[in-house]
Scaffold this active site. Structure first.
Site, mmCIF file in Angstrom:
data_model
loop_
_atom_site.group_PDB
_atom_site.id
_atom_site.type_symbol
_atom_site.label_atom_id
_atom_site.label_comp_id
_atom_site.label_asym_id
_atom_site.label_seq_id
_atom_site.Cartn_x
_atom_site.Cartn_y
_atom_site.Cartn_z
ATOM 1 N N CYS A 1 -42.552 72.793 22.327
ATOM 2 C CA CYS A 1 -41.584 73.465 21.461
ATOM 3 C C CYS A 1 -40.580 74.286 22.249
ATOM 4 O O CYS A 1 -39.538 74.673 21.714
ATOM 5 C CB CYS A 1 -42.296 74.352 20.456
ATOM 6 S SG CYS A 1 -43.315 75.633 21.201
ATOM 7 N N ASN A 2 -40.870 74.565 23.522
ATOM 8 C CA ASN A 2 -39.904 75.365 24.284
ATOM 9 C C ASN A 2 -39.614 74.810 25.672
ATOM 10 O O ASN A 2 -39.164 75.539 26.546
ATOM 11 C CB ASN A 2 -40.367 76.824 24.403
ATOM 12 C CG ASN A 2 -41.782 76.944 24.936
ATOM 13 O OD1 ASN A 2 -42.255 76.080 25.666
ATOM 14 N ND2 ASN A 2 -42.461 78.014 24.567
ATOM 15 N N HIS B 1 -44.247 74.132 40.278
ATOM 16 C CA HIS B 1 -43.759 74.367 38.919
ATOM 17 C C HIS B 1 -44.777 73.875 37.890
ATOM 18 O O HIS B 1 -45.117 74.616 36.952
ATOM 19 C CB HIS B 1 -42.424 73.654 38.710
ATOM 20 C CG HIS B 1 -41.915 73.741 37.310
ATOM 21 N ND1 HIS B 1 -41.386 74.895 36.766
ATOM 22 C CD2 HIS B 1 -41.871 72.807 36.308
ATOM 23 C CE1 HIS B 1 -41.046 74.684 35.505
ATOM 24 N NE2 HIS B 1 -41.329 73.427 35.203
ATOM 25 N N SER C 1 -45.011 80.022 30.395
ATOM 26 C CA SER C 1 -44.967 79.930 28.939
ATOM 27 C C SER C 1 -44.209 81.106 28.343
ATOM 28 O O SER C 1 -44.062 82.159 28.966
ATOM 29 C CB SER C 1 -46.384 79.898 28.366
ATOM 30 O OG SER C 1 -47.071 78.732 28.769
ATOM 31 N N GLN D 1 -51.156 69.955 25.925
ATOM 32 C CA GLN D 1 -49.875 69.239 25.938
ATOM 33 C C GLN D 1 -49.689 68.460 27.247
ATOM 34 O O GLN D 1 -49.142 67.360 27.240
ATOM 35 C CB GLN D 1 -48.748 70.248 25.720
ATOM 36 C CG GLN D 1 -48.795 70.883 24.333
ATOM 37 C CD GLN D 1 -47.959 72.148 24.219
ATOM 38 O OE1 GLN D 1 -47.766 72.873 25.192
ATOM 39 N NE2 GLN D 1 -47.459 72.430 23.019
ATOM 40 N N ALA E 1 -49.448 68.562 10.058
ATOM 41 C CA ALA E 1 -50.867 68.398 10.371
ATOM 42 C C ALA E 1 -51.069 67.987 11.820
ATOM 43 O O ALA E 1 -52.105 67.422 12.173
ATOM 44 C CB ALA E 1 -51.501 67.356 9.434
ATOM 45 N N MET F 1 -50.139 71.683 16.675
ATOM 46 C CA MET F 1 -49.729 73.077 16.485
ATOM 47 C C MET F 1 -50.071 73.558 15.079
ATOM 48 O O MET F 1 -50.560 74.679 14.895
ATOM 49 C CB MET F 1 -48.231 73.227 16.743
ATOM 50 C CG MET F 1 -47.721 74.645 16.677
ATOM 51 S SD MET F 1 -48.160 75.639 18.098
ATOM 52 C CE MET F 1 -46.881 75.133 19.254
ATOM 53 N N SER F 2 -49.832 72.731 14.086
ATOM 54 C CA SER F 2 -50.153 73.113 12.709
ATOM 55 C C SER F 2 -51.659 73.277 12.537
ATOM 56 O O SER F 2 -52.123 74.190 11.842
ATOM 57 C CB SER F 2 -49.619 72.071 11.733
ATOM 58 O OG SER F 2 -48.218 71.972 11.808
#
Length: 571
Positions: free
Chosen positions: A50-51, A99, A109, A120, A193, A196-197
């Site tokens: 997500c980032n 890295h 993070s 991930q 679902a 993350m959810s």
């Protein structure tokens, strides 16, 4: 080793750019396939969260690799290369290893120390293995990154420095209160679902919510998650289709959304409808982004009558159209002059400067009264050293914020919930952008330094292992050549001694092989040690030159090893 990573993250790019550059699952697959099909790259993997969006590749040319990987990222993200380039970072060889190991430990993070990134990275490796785009280098790199991340979490207190993005987001919604106290008994709606959810739903269940509703485009996945929650946490959970979300919004206290949708899942109008359906009161937009202040009341609780406009209709010679000035605002104030043209603004400024003193009151005062006042003030100033205040300013009373009717946490990239929701009264929205701002001030644990030392040591060890592995094909080719020499000499001996029995032939063969092995043992072990040191890559070339090894034989050994790694299935 020619490891190259090109990417962008919350540290290098604003959330608005990350949001536009987000890759769907299909786009990630196509990006990997196009990368290995490009000339400079032989292996490829994508780490997309997500980032962050990062493309890892084994390349044979640095500059060509950077140009190709940057172009591919721009093409598949849909953000133009010229716009994307200022936000990209590039790491090569040992810096690229450093890295990824830092990322695996949670040092890079948004919430330092969070452990979700390990899952991930594991998913990224599994996808590359499934696509057969991960050879020896990327398999070794990602598997070692997972080991380094687990080591950091087991040997240090990095877990105390941070938590998952879900937990951090819920802490922001709780606004300083304990999450368990804030969440207790609330009704939660989880949209999506995926991993993350699912984590969000489990976290809410542990926090003590009274009910969880799961909405997902695939009804079966929502039902499966609801079943797991009910059985594993004993919190009542049920699944609903996506078209039931508007109704569930009228019942929910907290909403967490994280889907792979490319457009908005909840618009501002959806949220307004949910809140109005629950409260029965209209929802307004607050231009400040904060909840509207509560109306002023008298001591007995009755509504306070607003003060009349201080200047409207009474100020003489004011250049404004007094009828157009909003009620409740002075013609001296900012609200009155907003949007005024330059000429009128200049006239208003001159008028306001002249009207700052009540000229009618000044005309009624006598010169003698002014002289007495000035004399008294001068005497007081000479005595106490300053002119006393006629009255102390009253302390400003901060109007308490209204408790939000609905709390929303948007963990999707691109965002699921319309950013305009920030401006709705009675609603609190926390999204990736607000989390990035909040995490900038988050404290870091002392254990972070220890994790950094672990990363540094592991990078050194990984580099040494890779350099040693680089010479392995040459050593294998040397031993293969030696075995061929032994086989040829034994065959020639049999021609000269045709009556040699099997027992003696076997003994002679073993003796010759032992002699060759002993002669080769010390130089091959030593050359591996030397090759593992920085700058040791040249020893492989020296070995090939000294023993006149066939370059194609060495290359064939390397291709066979790479083929084995690429065909390895997910672990």
């Amino acid at each position: 080793m020619s490891l190259l990573v090109v990417g962008l993250s919350h540290r290098s790019a604003p959330v608005s750019v990350l949001e536009r550059a987000a890759l769907s699952a299909d786009a990630q697959v196509k990006l990997v396939q196009d990368t290995v099909a490009a000339e400079p790259a032989t292996e490829a993997a994508v780490l997309a969260t997500c980032n962050r969006i990062e493309l890892y590749a084994d390349v044979d040319k640095f500059h060509a690799g950077v140009a190709e990987l940057s172009t591919l990222l721009a093409q598949h993200s849909g953000v133009g290369l010229e716009e994307l380039t200022p936000y990209l970072y590039v790491h090569y060889e040992d810096r690229a290893v450093h890295h990824l190991f830092s990322v695996a430990c949670g040092l890079d993070s948004m919430v330092v120390g969070e452990g979700q990134i390990l899952g991930q990275i594991k998913d990224s490796l599994a996808k590359a293995q499934e696509l057969h785009s991960a050879g020896r280098l990327l398999n070794d790199l990602f598997q070692q990154a997972l080991r380094v991340g687990k080591r950091a979490h087991s040997e240090t207190g990095i877990d105390r420095a941070g938590q998952s993005l879900v937990t951090f987001g819920l802490e922001q919604l709780a606004e300083g209160a304990e999450v368990t106290d804030w969440a207790r008994g609330k009704k939660a709606l989880v949209i999506g679902a995926g991993s993350m959810s699912s984590l969000a739903a489990a976290t809410l269940a542990r926090a003590g919510v009274g009910e969880i509703v799961v909405a997902n485009r695939t009804r079966e996945r929502a039902e499966r998650l609801a079943e797991i929650l009910t059985d594993g946490t004993h919190v009542p959970a049920r699944a609903v289709p996506m078209d039931a979300v508007p109704l569930e919004l009228t019942r929910a206290d907290v909403v967490v959304s994280c889907t792979g949708a490319t457009g908005l899942v909840l618009t501002a109008e959806d949220v307004v409808g949910g809140v109005e359906g629950r409260t029965g009161r209209p929802v307004a937009f607050d231009g400040s982004g904060r909840s509207a202040p509560a109306p002023r009341t008298e001591a007995d609780g009755t509504p306070q009558t607003p003060l009349p406009p201080s200047g409207v209709g009474t100020d003489e010679n004011c250049p404004l159209d007094l009828a157009a000035v909003q009620g409740g605002f002075s013609v001296h104030g900012e609200a009155a002059v907003a949007g005024m043209d330059a000429a009128t603004l200049e006239q208003h400024a001159a008028w306001a400067a002249g009207g700052a003193v009540d000229r009618r009151e000044a005309a009624r005062r006598s010169p003698e009264a002014d002289a007495e006042l000035i004399t008294a003030l001068a005497a007081t100033a000479a005595t106490v050293g300053r002119i006393p205040e006629r009255r102390r300013p009253e302390p400003a009373v901060e109007t308490p914020r209204r408790t939000p009717v609905l709390a929303l946490l948007d963990l999707a990239m691109p965002r699921d919930i319309d950013a305009a929701v920030h401006r709705l009264t009675g609603v609190r929205l926390v999204d990736i952008e607000s989390l990035a701002e909040a995490s900038a001030d988050a404290p870091m644990a002392a254990d972070v330094d220890q994790v950094r030392r672990i990363v540094s040591d592991e990078v050194t060890a990984f580099g040494a292992a890779q350099r040693a592995a680089h010479i392995t094909p040459t050593v294998v080719a040397l031993r293969t050549m030696a075995a061929d020499v032994v086989a040829g000499e034994i065959a020639r001996l049999e021609g000269r001694l045709p009556g040699l029995d099997d027992k003696h032939r076997s003994e002679i063969t073993q003796t010759v092989r032992r002699v060759v092995d002993k002669l080769l043992h010390a130089p091959t072990v030593r050359v591996k040690q030397l090759a593992a040191e920085p700058g040791g890559a040249g020893y492989a070339d020296a070995l090939r030159t000294l023993f006149d090894l066939d370059q194609e034989t060495v290359a064939s050994v390397s291709r066979a090893e790479d083929s084995t790694e690429k065909n390895r299935g997910p672990r």
